[in-house]
Enzyme design. Structure first.
Site, PDB file in Angstrom:
ATOM      1  N   ARG A 234      -6.675  -8.162  -0.323  1.00  0.00           N
ATOM      2  CA  ARG A 234      -5.106  -8.230   0.132  1.00  0.00           C
ATOM      3  C   ARG A 234      -5.419  -8.631   1.775  1.00  0.00           C
ATOM      4  NH1 ARG A 234      -1.902  -3.934   0.358  1.00  0.00           N
ATOM      5  NH2 ARG A 234      -0.619  -5.419   1.254  1.00  0.00           N
TER       6      ARG A 234
ATOM      7  N   ARG B 117       8.262   3.311   4.114  1.00  0.00           N
ATOM      8  CA  ARG B 117       8.702   1.865   4.634  1.00  0.00           C
ATOM      9  C   ARG B 117      10.041   1.686   4.209  1.00  0.00           C
ATOM     10  NH1 ARG B 117       3.545  -1.018   5.361  1.00  0.00           N
ATOM     11  NH2 ARG B 117       1.889  -0.119   4.003  1.00  0.00           N
TER      12      ARG B 117
ATOM     13  N   ASP C 230      -3.203   0.311  11.850  1.00  0.00           N
ATOM     14  CA  ASP C 230      -4.045  -0.585  10.997  1.00  0.00           C
ATOM     15  C   ASP C 230      -5.540  -0.385  11.193  1.00  0.00           C
ATOM     16  OD1 ASP C 230      -1.950  -1.273   9.173  1.00  0.00           O
ATOM     17  OD2 ASP C 230      -2.033  -3.172   9.794  1.00  0.00           O
TER      18      ASP C 230
ATOM     19  N   CYS D 245       0.886  -1.340   0.081  1.00  0.00           N
ATOM     20  CA  CYS D 245       0.066   0.063   0.063  1.00  0.00           C
ATOM     21  C   CYS D 245       0.858   1.196  -0.001  1.00  0.00           C
ATOM     22  CB  CYS D 245      -0.878  -0.015   1.281  1.00  0.00           C
ATOM     23  SG  CYS D 245      -2.183  -1.112   1.086  1.00  0.00           S
TER      24      CYS D 245
END
Length: 417
Positions: A397, A121, A305, A116
């Protein structure tokens, strides 16, 4: 391309069984590369990321058989150490094969990962730590070329910042390193504890020596095992929010409630009635939702999340709430879509101010990432009329059978081509 149609204004009632954890399954699948025997895994969610990781392992020479939510991996003839871009590009977890490949073969060529678009990251934390185990690497045309000519050698390593992926990669790699490795400033998410438990079951020598430090004595081989993956705490949290936002009445089953204590406490504070049992949580949503301020943080803090999902709930609160996103720098992409539905959310850097007392309006919507996509479903569940959510491949996903699970508890939702 598939879409979801959501017809809202229904209270959710009934029970939902939570699937196995995507975020635990992915590093465990990567860790199976250490083995030259058969590994039997139970309770894997059948979601796109798991299928992609299975395909990646097959490309490396693993033989894999699925039987519903169970899987058998045979690595007896696994010999390859090249992970191509075509398989790693869609998920950041692809980088997790780097550690076990280096541990097993002393070399690896792995594509830089995708996933995503919610932040950079960087994999530099992974690579810096692996270099302290004796790895030399260079990045050429989007690939990490890494080699440990003398094999991995144990060392004392302190992560520059808490990183779930780097912690997982190094724990797996160090399990086969010569000598002793001590990792400090580790992430301690439940999925990491599940990975450690899996590795210990295989015969690895791993011990937590303080809250964020782990000691690993390297071994040279592991045994054949059967292992059941933990429940998906983000899926559980998502359905808890779904009950709260629809003033519903749900039993969330097949979980360990203490693992999601932060989320339970937050929902109680907002006004939900929650009763906790051994392996389930019973939640009754309250029409009167209280405002609160939330800051995402590494476990046991509030999970990034679940930030998009809780934002939807706070749009219905009595007053303004503030959400500070301290994990990823680009995780407010759902805000524009929620505002199109009538929300009043303003962002400044990593802070979002959420005006309360909002009634969402049905709209055609565009999912931007995995958790953003499910937040749009939650908002759509409260509207009158039909909302259409595009680009739901993001959703697939990480959520197993989401429309089937929601339909069973009273949601009007369907998938269309």
């Amino acid at each position: 391309m598939q879409k979801l149609e959501v017809f809202g204004a229904n209270k959710l009632k009934g029970q939902i069984k939570i699937s196995g954890s995507k975020n635990a399954s992915l590093p465990i699948l990567a860790a199976t590369l250490l083995s030259r025997k058969k590994i039997y895994l139970k309770n894997l969610p059948r979601v796109k990321d798991i299928e992609t990781m299975a395909s990646l392992l097959q490309s490396l020479g693993s033989k894999i058989k699925f039987n519903q939510n169970n899987l058998v991996i045979d690595n007896i003839k696994q010999r390859k150490s090249f992970a191509p871009y075509s398989l790693v590009k869609t998920m950041r977890a692809g980088i997790l094969v780097l550690g076990p490949l280096l541990a097993k073969f002393g070399k690896a060529k792995v594509s830089l990962p995708g996933g995503c678009a919610i932040g950079t990251r960087p994999v530099d934390i992974h690579l810096d730590a692996l270099s302290k185990l004796g790895v030399k690497y260079k990045i050429v045309q989007g690939y990490v070329h890494a080699i440990a000519a003398k094999g991995l050698i144990g060392n004392k390593i302190r992560f520059s910042k808490i990183s779930v992926g780097a912690t997982e990669n190094l724990i797996i790699a160090a399990s086969f390193a010569k000598g002793t490795t001590v990792l400090s400033n580790c992430a301690i998410e439940p999925e990491i504890k599940d990975l450690v438990n899996f590795l210990k079951n295989m015969g690895c020598n791993i011990k937590w020596i303080s809250k964020r430090s782990v000691k690993i004595e390297g071994v040279s081989e592991v045994k054949e095992i059967t292992y059941q993956v933990m429940f998906d705490r983000i899926e559980a949290g998502t359905y808890l929010v779904a009950a709260a936002v629809t003033a519903g009445n749900l039993k969330i089953k097949h979980i360990i409630p203490k693992i999601i204590q932060t989320e339970i406490n937050t929902l109680k504070k907002i006004g939900a009635k929650i009763n906790v049992k051994k392996d389930e949580v019973h939640i009754i949503g309250n029409k009167k939702i209280k405002n609160t301020n939330i800051k995402t943080a590494p476990y046991p803090g509030f999970p990034t999340d679940l930030q998009a999902q809780i934002m939807v709930l706070l749009c219905k609160a009595n007053k303004q709430s503030v959400i500070k996103e301290d994990i990823f720098e680009n995780r407010f992409m759902h805000v524009a879509e929620l505002n199109r539905m009538g929300a009043k959310i303003s962002t400044n850097g990593n802070t979002a101010k959420v005006t309360g007392n909002i009634n969402f309006a049905a709209a055609e919507l565009m999912a931007t990432d995995l958790r953003a996509s499910v937040s749009l479903i939650l908002a759509a569940l409260t509207t009158k009329g039909k909302s259409v959510i595009n680009r739901i491949y993001h959703l697939d996903r990480g959520y197993e059978n989401i429309e089937k699970k929601l339909k069973k508890v009273g949601a009007k939702i369907r998938r269309v081509n």
